[in-house]
Design a protein around this motif. Structure first.
Motif, PDB file in Angstrom:
ATOM      1  N   ARG A 181      39.913  57.722  17.360  1.00 32.62           N
ATOM      2  CA  ARG A 181      40.870  57.532  18.454  1.00 32.62           C
ATOM      3  C   ARG A 181      41.968  56.592  17.964  1.00 32.62           C
ATOM      4  O   ARG A 181      41.685  55.533  17.398  1.00 32.62           O
ATOM      5  N   PRO A 182      43.223  56.941  18.145  1.00 34.93           N
ATOM      6  CA  PRO A 182      44.309  56.083  17.644  1.00 34.93           C
ATOM      7  C   PRO A 182      44.407  54.768  18.405  1.00 34.93           C
ATOM      8  O   PRO A 182      44.222  54.718  19.618  1.00 34.93           O
ATOM      9  N   GLU A 183      44.687  53.714  17.666  1.00 34.81           N
ATOM     10  CA  GLU A 183      45.004  52.408  18.228  1.00 34.81           C
ATOM     11  C   GLU A 183      46.143  51.819  17.406  1.00 34.81           C
ATOM     12  O   GLU A 183      46.236  52.070  16.205  1.00 34.81           O
ATOM     13  N   PRO A 184      47.008  51.033  18.028  1.00 34.78           N
ATOM     14  CA  PRO A 184      48.150  50.491  17.279  1.00 34.78           C
ATOM     15  C   PRO A 184      47.710  49.434  16.271  1.00 34.78           C
ATOM     16  O   PRO A 184      46.772  48.667  16.524  1.00 34.78           O
ATOM     17  N   GLU A 185      48.402  49.406  15.134  1.00 33.01           N
ATOM     18  CA  GLU A 185      48.193  48.339  14.156  1.00 33.01           C
ATOM     19  C   GLU A 185      49.100  47.184  14.555  1.00 33.01           C
ATOM     20  O   GLU A 185      50.294  47.162  14.234  1.00 33.01           O
ATOM     21  N   MET A 186      48.542  46.239  15.276  1.00 29.87           N
ATOM     22  CA  MET A 186      49.353  45.165  15.846  1.00 29.87           C
ATOM     23  C   MET A 186      50.004  44.295  14.775  1.00 29.87           C
ATOM     24  O   MET A 186      51.030  43.662  15.026  1.00 29.87           O
ATOM     25  N   GLY A 187      49.440  44.288  13.575  1.00 30.03           N
ATOM     26  CA  GLY A 187      50.076  43.540  12.498  1.00 30.03           C
ATOM     27  C   GLY A 187      51.454  44.070  12.177  1.00 30.03           C
ATOM     28  O   GLY A 187      52.357  43.309  11.795  1.00 30.03           O
ATOM     29  N   LEU A 188      51.653  45.381  12.336  1.00 33.68           N
ATOM     30  CA  LEU A 188      52.976  45.968  12.106  1.00 33.68           C
ATOM     31  C   LEU A 188      53.975  45.516  13.167  1.00 33.68           C
ATOM     32  O   LEU A 188      55.190  45.575  12.947  1.00 33.68           O
ATOM     33  N   LEU A 189      53.475  45.092  14.311  1.00 33.14           N
ATOM     34  CA  LEU A 189      54.309  44.569  15.396  1.00 33.14           C
ATOM     35  C   LEU A 189      54.331  43.046  15.392  1.00 33.14           C
ATOM     36  O   LEU A 189      54.778  42.423  16.354  1.00 33.14           O
ATOM     37  N   SER A 190      53.848  42.455  14.303  1.00 39.24           N
ATOM     38  CA  SER A 190      53.807  40.996  14.147  1.00 39.24           C
ATOM     39  C   SER A 190      53.043  40.318  15.281  1.00 39.24           C
ATOM     40  O   SER A 190      53.319  39.171  15.628  1.00 39.24           O
ATOM     41  N   PHE A 191      52.087  41.042  15.874  1.00 37.46           N
ATOM     42  CA  PHE A 191      51.298  40.523  16.986  1.00 37.46           C
ATOM     43  C   PHE A 191      52.203  39.959  18.075  1.00 37.46           C
ATOM     44  O   PHE A 191      51.948  38.893  18.647  1.00 37.46           O
ATOM     45  N   ASP A 192      53.276  40.708  18.350  1.00 36.98           N
ATOM     46  CA  ASP A 192      54.238  40.274  19.370  1.00 36.98           C
ATOM     47  C   ASP A 192      53.589  40.305  20.747  1.00 36.98           C
ATOM     48  O   ASP A 192      52.951  41.284  21.138  1.00 36.98           O
ATOM     49  N   LEU A 193      53.748  39.219  21.504  1.00 37.91           N
ATOM     50  CA  LEU A 193      53.078  39.082  22.792  1.00 37.91           C
ATOM     51  C   LEU A 193      53.479  40.173  23.775  1.00 37.91           C
ATOM     52  O   LEU A 193      52.627  40.737  24.472  1.00 37.91           O
ATOM     53  N   ALA A 194      54.779  40.494  23.864  1.00 36.66           N
ATOM     54  CA  ALA A 194      55.228  41.519  24.811  1.00 36.66           C
ATOM     55  C   ALA A 194      54.640  42.884  24.464  1.00 36.66           C
ATOM     56  O   ALA A 194      54.237  43.641  25.351  1.00 36.66           O
ATOM     57  N   CYS A 195      54.591  43.204  23.175  1.00 39.48           N
ATOM     58  CA  CYS A 195      54.018  44.485  22.748  1.00 39.48           C
ATOM     59  C   CYS A 195      52.515  44.521  22.991  1.00 39.48           C
ATOM     60  O   CYS A 195      51.960  45.553  23.403  1.00 39.48           O
ATOM     61  N   MET A 196      51.847  43.400  22.757  1.00 39.05           N
ATOM     62  CA  MET A 196      50.407  43.331  22.991  1.00 39.05           C
ATOM     63  C   MET A 196      50.085  43.451  24.480  1.00 39.05           C
ATOM     64  O   MET A 196      49.124  44.122  24.871  1.00 39.05           O
ATOM     65  N   THR A 197      50.895  42.824  25.314  1.00 39.47           N
ATOM     66  CA  THR A 197      50.690  42.912  26.761  1.00 39.47           C
ATOM     67  C   THR A 197      50.901  44.339  27.248  1.00 39.47           C
ATOM     68  O   THR A 197      50.117  44.865  28.061  1.00 39.47           O
ATOM     69  N   PHE A 198      51.960  44.963  26.760  1.00 37.25           N
ATOM     70  CA  PHE A 198      52.216  46.357  27.127  1.00 37.25           C
ATOM     71  C   PHE A 198      51.031  47.231  26.725  1.00 37.25           C
ATOM     72  O   PHE A 198      50.551  48.042  27.519  1.00 37.25           O
ATOM     73  N   TRP A 199      50.550  47.079  25.489  1.00 35.24           N
ATOM     74  CA  TRP A 199      49.450  47.911  24.998  1.00 35.24           C
ATOM     75  C   TRP A 199      48.189  47.700  25.819  1.00 35.24           C
ATOM     76  O   TRP A 199      47.470  48.666  26.140  1.00 35.24           O
ATOM     77  N   ASP A 200      47.890  46.471  26.203  1.00 33.40           N
ATOM     78  CA  ASP A 200      46.669  46.203  26.943  1.00 33.40           C
ATOM     79  C   ASP A 200      46.659  46.936  28.282  1.00 33.40           C
ATOM     80  O   ASP A 200      45.603  47.386  28.749  1.00 33.40           O
ATOM     81  N   THR A 201      47.828  47.071  28.908  1.00 30.45           N
ATOM     82  CA  THR A 201      47.926  47.842  30.149  1.00 30.45           C
ATOM     83  C   THR A 201      47.939  49.335  29.856  1.00 30.45           C
ATOM     84  O   THR A 201      47.256  50.120  30.526  1.00 30.45           O
ATOM     85  N   HIS A 202      48.684  49.744  28.862  1.00 28.74           N
ATOM     86  CA  HIS A 202      48.831  51.154  28.490  1.00 28.74           C
ATOM     87  C   HIS A 202      47.475  51.799  28.193  1.00 28.74           C
ATOM     88  O   HIS A 202      47.177  52.904  28.667  1.00 28.74           O
ATOM     89  N   ARG A 203      46.639  51.119  27.419  1.00 29.31           N
ATOM     90  CA  ARG A 203      45.376  51.713  26.984  1.00 29.31           C
ATOM     91  C   ARG A 203      44.434  51.985  28.147  1.00 29.31           C
ATOM     92  O   ARG A 203      43.586  52.889  28.075  1.00 29.31           O
ATOM     93  N   ARG A 204      44.573  51.222  29.234  1.00 31.77           N
ATOM     94  CA  ARG A 204      43.705  51.411  30.400  1.00 31.77           C
ATOM     95  C   ARG A 204      44.086  52.637  31.228  1.00 31.77           C
ATOM     96  O   ARG A 204      43.319  53.069  32.090  1.00 31.77           O
ATOM     97  N   LEU A 205      45.300  53.166  30.991  1.00 31.70           N
ATOM     98  CA  LEU A 205      45.833  54.246  31.831  1.00 31.70           C
ATOM     99  C   LEU A 205      45.910  55.587  31.112  1.00 31.70           C
ATOM    100  O   LEU A 205      46.479  56.536  31.648  1.00 31.70           O
ATOM    101  N   TRP A 206      45.347  55.681  29.917  1.00 35.04           N
ATOM    102  CA  TRP A 206      45.476  56.914  29.131  1.00 35.04           C
ATOM    103  C   TRP A 206      44.905  58.130  29.854  1.00 35.04           C
ATOM    104  O   TRP A 206      43.871  58.043  30.548  1.00 35.04           O
TER     105      TRP A 206
END
Length: 349
Positions: free
Chosen positions: A38-63
């Motif tokens: 199952r695909p998951e984002p490589e957060m290191g490529l996003l520099s563990f950016d807080l806004a991107c991490m917050t978005f992903w945490d909500t996004h993954r719950r709604l797939w």
């Protein structure tokens, strides 16, 4: 608006006919899901950016069912979803604050509308979103995990959302005055090559200070270069998620036909130039591109500078981005724009 002959051609296109079964089965969880992972984002490529991490945490719950297939099919598209989602949310919040009304966002043909539902949930009334899809499985997935009453769904193809529909459908009332952000996600290529009419159909729905965001798969003047990028996508990326049999079956059933409906970057540029003063490529992954267009220089700046650096290994990126495609000579895009610095969170804390 486009004429009835063009609409009739879109209605007879593969998306609503030869592709319909594939999309219904995938959206309903009856096929198309990756067998291997199952695909998951490589957060290191996003520099563990807080806004991107917050978005992903909500996004993954709604797939919905379609998400695993989609994000396992395009190299680093999930990281781009997080990058785009965070930027759209920031842009929409500024719109709400400046104008004292909910920002409006339309994701055109984006599967089960997970991006739209995520933004509506995060916005908590400050954003109103719409997603459209002709696939019933996407409609079911949308409402199974709607996330927010501010997320709306239209069950039908994009071209049914015409002036009359907006005027008479009460569910579309919040969107009658247009969209602050309109996202077209790899949809036009399934209805034909006429990008001018397709762009012309949706461009009037973008507010004068709004932005059009497109994720497109584009053809290439050098066929060997195009095929090499496809080989890289299949053998280096998709093979992490799909079996070789799955990859071959999709190529035979969908991708070979879609190739005939793809246009190159120059054709896309030409169509967008007819409707927008500014057009910029902000992401590239093989044959896939994110393109942002606007008639407002201030809005374009706000949107692009809300994006962190593209989250993709250099070997998959073939463009120097941002790449300006259309510029207003009288009021040009400054050359000193920069990506937003990430608000990095140490992954070990």
């Amino acid at each position: 608006m486009v004429d009835s002959k063009t609409i009739d051609a879109w209605r007879k296109a593969p998306r609503l006919n030869s592709f319909a079964t594939f999309f219904e089965q995938t959206a309903s969880g009856l096929g198309g899901a990756p067998d291997l992972d199952r695909p998951e984002p490589e957060m290191g490529l996003l520099s563990f950016d807080l806004a991107c991490m917050t978005f992903w945490d909500t996004h993954r719950r709604l797939w919905g069912h379609f998400d695993s297939h989609y994000f396992a099919s395009i190299p680093y598209r999930l990281e781009e979803e997080c990058r785009l989602g965070a930027a759209i949310f920031s842009f929409a919040q500024k719109t709400w604050a400046r104008h004292g009304r909910p920002a409006t966002i339309y994701t055109l043909g984006a599967g089960a509308g997970t991006l739209a539902r995520t933004l509506a949930k995060l916005g908590d009334g400050r954003l109103r979103t719409l997603n459209c899809s002709p696939t019933d499985g996407n409609r079911i997935s949308f409402f199974a995990r709607r996330g927010s009453d501010n997320a709306q769904f239209y069950h039908g193809p994009f071209f049914e959302l015409d002036d009359e529909r907006y005027a008479t459908d009460e569910a579309l009332q919040p969107f009658r005055d247009g969209y602050d952000v309109l996202l077209e996600d790899t949809t036009f290529q399934m209805y034909g090559r006429d990008r001018d009419n397709q762009t012309g159909f949706i461009a009037p729905r973008v507010r004068s200070n709004g932005v059009l965001v497109q994720v497109q798969k584009l053809a290439h003047g050098n066929t060997e270069a195009y095929l090499e990028r496809e080989r890289q996508k299949d053998e280096v990326f998709k093979s992490r998620f799909f079996t070789k049999t799955q990859i071959v079956e999709k190529k035979r059933g969908v991708l070979d036909t879609m190739f005939d409906f793809q246009v190159d970057l120059e054709a896309s540029q030409s169509a967008l130039r007819s409707y927008f003063r500014y057009v910029v490529v902000t992401w590239n992954s093989g044959n896939f591109y994110t393109i942002v267009s606007s008639n407002s220089l201030n809005s374009l700046r706000d949107f692009i500078t809300s994006m962190v650096r593209p989250a993709i290994p250099s070997g998959f990126c073939y463009e120097q981005v941002p790449h300006i495609l259309v510029n207003d000579e009288k009021n040009p895009i400054p050359l000193d724009w920069a990506w937003r610095p990430p608000q990095s969170i140490d992954s070990e804390t």
